[in-house]
Design a protein around this motif. Sequence first.
Motif, PDB file in Angstrom:
ATOM      1  N   ALA A  48       0.834  -1.208   0.000  1.00 19.02           N
ATOM      2  CA  ALA A  48       0.000   0.000   0.000  1.00 19.02           C
ATOM      3  C   ALA A  48       0.868   1.259   0.000  1.00 19.02           C
ATOM      4  CB  ALA A  48      -0.935  -0.006   1.206  1.00 19.02           C
ATOM      5  N   VAL A  49       1.861   1.288   0.883  1.00 16.96           N
ATOM      6  CA  VAL A  49       2.732   2.454   0.965  1.00 16.96           C
ATOM      7  C   VAL A  49       3.616   2.561  -0.280  1.00 16.96           C
ATOM      8  CG1 VAL A  49       4.613   3.521   2.256  1.00 16.96           C
ATOM      9  CG2 VAL A  49       2.700   2.480   3.475  1.00 16.96           C
ATOM     10  N   LYS A  50       4.077   1.428  -0.800  1.00 13.15           N
ATOM     11  CA  LYS A  50       4.890   1.431  -2.020  1.00 13.15           C
ATOM     12  C   LYS A  50       4.091   1.993  -3.200  1.00 13.15           C
ATOM     13  CE  LYS A  50       8.131   0.239  -5.021  1.00 13.15           C
ATOM     14  NZ  LYS A  50       9.351   1.048  -5.181  1.00 13.15           N
ATOM     15  N   MET A  51       2.828   1.601  -3.328  1.00 10.75           N
ATOM     16  CA  MET A  51       1.993   2.093  -4.421  1.00 10.75           C
ATOM     17  C   MET A  51       1.756   3.599  -4.286  1.00 10.75           C
ATOM     18  SD  MET A  51      -0.775  -0.960  -5.207  1.00 10.75           S
ATOM     19  CE  MET A  51      -1.501  -0.962  -3.579  1.00 10.75           C
ATOM     20  N   ILE A  52       1.539   4.068  -3.041  1.00  9.83           N
ATOM     21  CA  ILE A  52       1.343   5.506  -2.816  1.00  9.83           C
ATOM     22  C   ILE A  52       2.607   6.281  -3.201  1.00  9.83           C
ATOM     23  CG2 ILE A  52       1.106   7.267  -1.025  1.00  9.83           C
ATOM     24  CD1 ILE A  52      -0.879   5.449   0.397  1.00  9.83           C
ATOM     25  N   GLU A  53       3.751   5.812  -2.734  1.00  6.81           N
ATOM     26  CA  GLU A  53       5.003   6.522  -2.986  1.00  6.81           C
ATOM     27  C   GLU A  53       5.338   6.556  -4.475  1.00  6.81           C
ATOM     28  OE1 GLU A  53       7.723   4.515  -0.421  1.00  6.81           O
ATOM     29  OE2 GLU A  53       7.165   5.721   1.342  1.00  6.81           O
ATOM     30  N   ASP A  54       5.086   5.464  -5.179  1.00  6.89           N
ATOM     31  CA  ASP A  54       5.360   5.443  -6.619  1.00  6.89           C
ATOM     32  C   ASP A  54       4.405   6.369  -7.375  1.00  6.89           C
ATOM     33  OD1 ASP A  54       7.360   3.673  -6.132  1.00  6.89           O
ATOM     34  OD2 ASP A  54       6.384   1.917  -7.024  1.00  6.89           O
ATOM     35  N   ALA A  55       3.137   6.440  -6.916  1.00  6.45           N
ATOM     36  CA  ALA A  55       2.164   7.314  -7.560  1.00  6.45           C
ATOM     37  C   ALA A  55       2.502   8.790  -7.306  1.00  6.45           C
ATOM     38  CB  ALA A  55       0.761   7.007  -7.059  1.00  6.45           C
ATOM     39  N   GLU A  56       3.033   9.072  -6.124  1.00  3.45           N
ATOM     40  CA  GLU A  56       3.480  10.437  -5.823  1.00  3.45           C
ATOM     41  C   GLU A  56       4.655  10.819  -6.724  1.00  3.45           C
ATOM     42  OE1 GLU A  56       2.610  11.053  -1.058  1.00  3.45           O
ATOM     43  OE2 GLU A  56       4.353   9.870  -1.661  1.00  3.45           O
ATOM     44  N   ALA A  57       5.558   9.874  -6.893  1.00  4.17           N
ATOM     45  CA  ALA A  57       6.783  10.154  -7.638  1.00  4.17           C
ATOM     46  C   ALA A  57       6.523  10.482  -9.103  1.00  4.17           C
ATOM     47  CB  ALA A  57       7.740   8.966  -7.532  1.00  4.17           C
ATOM     48  N   ASP A  58       5.534   9.800  -9.706  1.00  2.00           N
ATOM     49  CA  ASP A  58       5.286  10.044 -11.137  1.00  2.00           C
ATOM     50  C   ASP A  58       4.085  10.958 -11.395  1.00  2.00           C
ATOM     51  OD1 ASP A  58       3.017   8.433 -10.840  1.00  2.00           O
ATOM     52  OD2 ASP A  58       3.969   6.666 -11.721  1.00  2.00           O
ATOM     53  N   GLY A  59       3.527  11.540 -10.320  1.00  2.10           N
ATOM     54  CA  GLY A  59       2.489  12.543 -10.488  1.00  2.10           C
ATOM     55  C   GLY A  59       1.075  12.045 -10.588  1.00  2.10           C
ATOM     56  N   ARG A  60       0.859  10.733 -10.472  1.00  8.94           N
ATOM     57  CA  ARG A  60      -0.520  10.219 -10.498  1.00  8.94           C
ATOM     58  C   ARG A  60      -1.288  10.647  -9.258  1.00  8.94           C
ATOM     59  NH1 ARG A  60       0.363   4.106 -10.763  1.00  8.94           N
ATOM     60  NH2 ARG A  60       2.394   4.756  -9.908  1.00  8.94           N
TER      61      ARG A  60
END
Length: 453
Positions: A48-60
């Motif tokens: 869950a946290v990994k998906m949030i952090e990756d989405a933050e990183a690429d602007g989603r």
Amino acid sequence: MNYAENILGTIGNTPLVKLNKITAEIPALVLAKVETFNPGNSVKDRMAVKMIEDAEADGRLKPGGTIIEGTSGNTGMGLALGAIVKGYKLICVITDKQSKEKMDILRAVGAKVIVCPTDVEPSDPRSYYSVSKRLGEETPNSWYVNQYDNLSNKQAHYESTGPEIWEQTGGKITHFVVGVGTGGTISGVAKYLKEKNPNIKCWGIDTYGSVFKKYHETGIFDENEIYSYITEGIGEDILPKNVDFSLIDGFTKVTDKDAAVYQRRLALEEGIFVGNSAGSAVKGVLQLKEHFKPGDVVVVLFHDSGSRYVGKMFNDDWMRERGFLDEDFKKAEDVIKDHIDKPLVTVRTEELVSHAIDRMRKYKISQIPVIDTTGFVGSVDETDLFQHYVSDKNVLDTPIKDVMGKPYPIVKAGTAIEEVSKLISKDNQAVLVALENGKHHIITKYDIIGSIR
């Protein structure tokens, strides 16, 4: 001082615990990776946290945004922790088969919970897949997580769960066993472990009503295999992109009953209070015992906490209603022991048919004994009343004595179940049991079926 900056810093590094009693028949060392030690009490915190952090990183996912996800509860909890710490809103779409505890916990951590029906096709607009996707399209400044096809899910376990298991076993692990739902856990862990040692076998636990096992073995997506099941957290009626079948050595299926029974056994025999999929996982390990030999190290992952199933698998009444408690029904009194304190519902000869129907509706029963001042003189059955109503709409105002059937046979409390069963037929839907206190109770065809184990 040693402390985490926030609750997300406590995710991971969960313990390996040796199983002793429940896996005594297995010659290998069996270790449980107990993921309930994560702050959200499940393995899903990691991805869950990994998906949030990756989405933050690429602007989603943008500041002040809304996270939207279809979840069985655990991913929602992990997303909720991330949303709280990072300042996002959260909408969780969940199916009605999930435990009330899961729904209440999600609401307690600030999530808006939308409940959808379980028994619909994934493409149905009412399904939790469709509803969560639609909300993601319609909600301004939102991000639809889609844990099934979001490959950050798998990557999280490649980066954390797999390395932990390798380090904790000193590289001696020979088999990894885990329930498969989104596929992220098994695929991420398997990828890491097989890179370290290609001989490590990774087994998935599936459930009846799910497509994984047959698809893995034949490449056929068989829609005839898809039907409603009780087990939570594993199995699917779709093929998520996170399931990498090339990394999975095989599947074994576990029944709903075994999942529930072994979940309870883990608590009673090992003192490990874990969730429904853990019951499936440990029963799967037992089903796979022929694959293990002395010297092997088997790691089985337990997804979540038993606290989310207190009203279901850890509730005797819930288990009994589904025939999951292995009780020994030998006599008539055994069948009625759990509701013997409830009064027998009856109807009098001079009451109207409408009164009997109201009573059936109120108490959710299908058969009622008929009495007069002398005792039991007849019976009414919902099927007979329905047929009378079809023939004559005015039957509702007819006295019961004009439509009643024969009185039910009466047996003693000690009568063998086999003898009681012989008395129930197409023409006789119930039997009365005479109790020592002079009162009576009823055994119906449904009760007899419920006593079958």
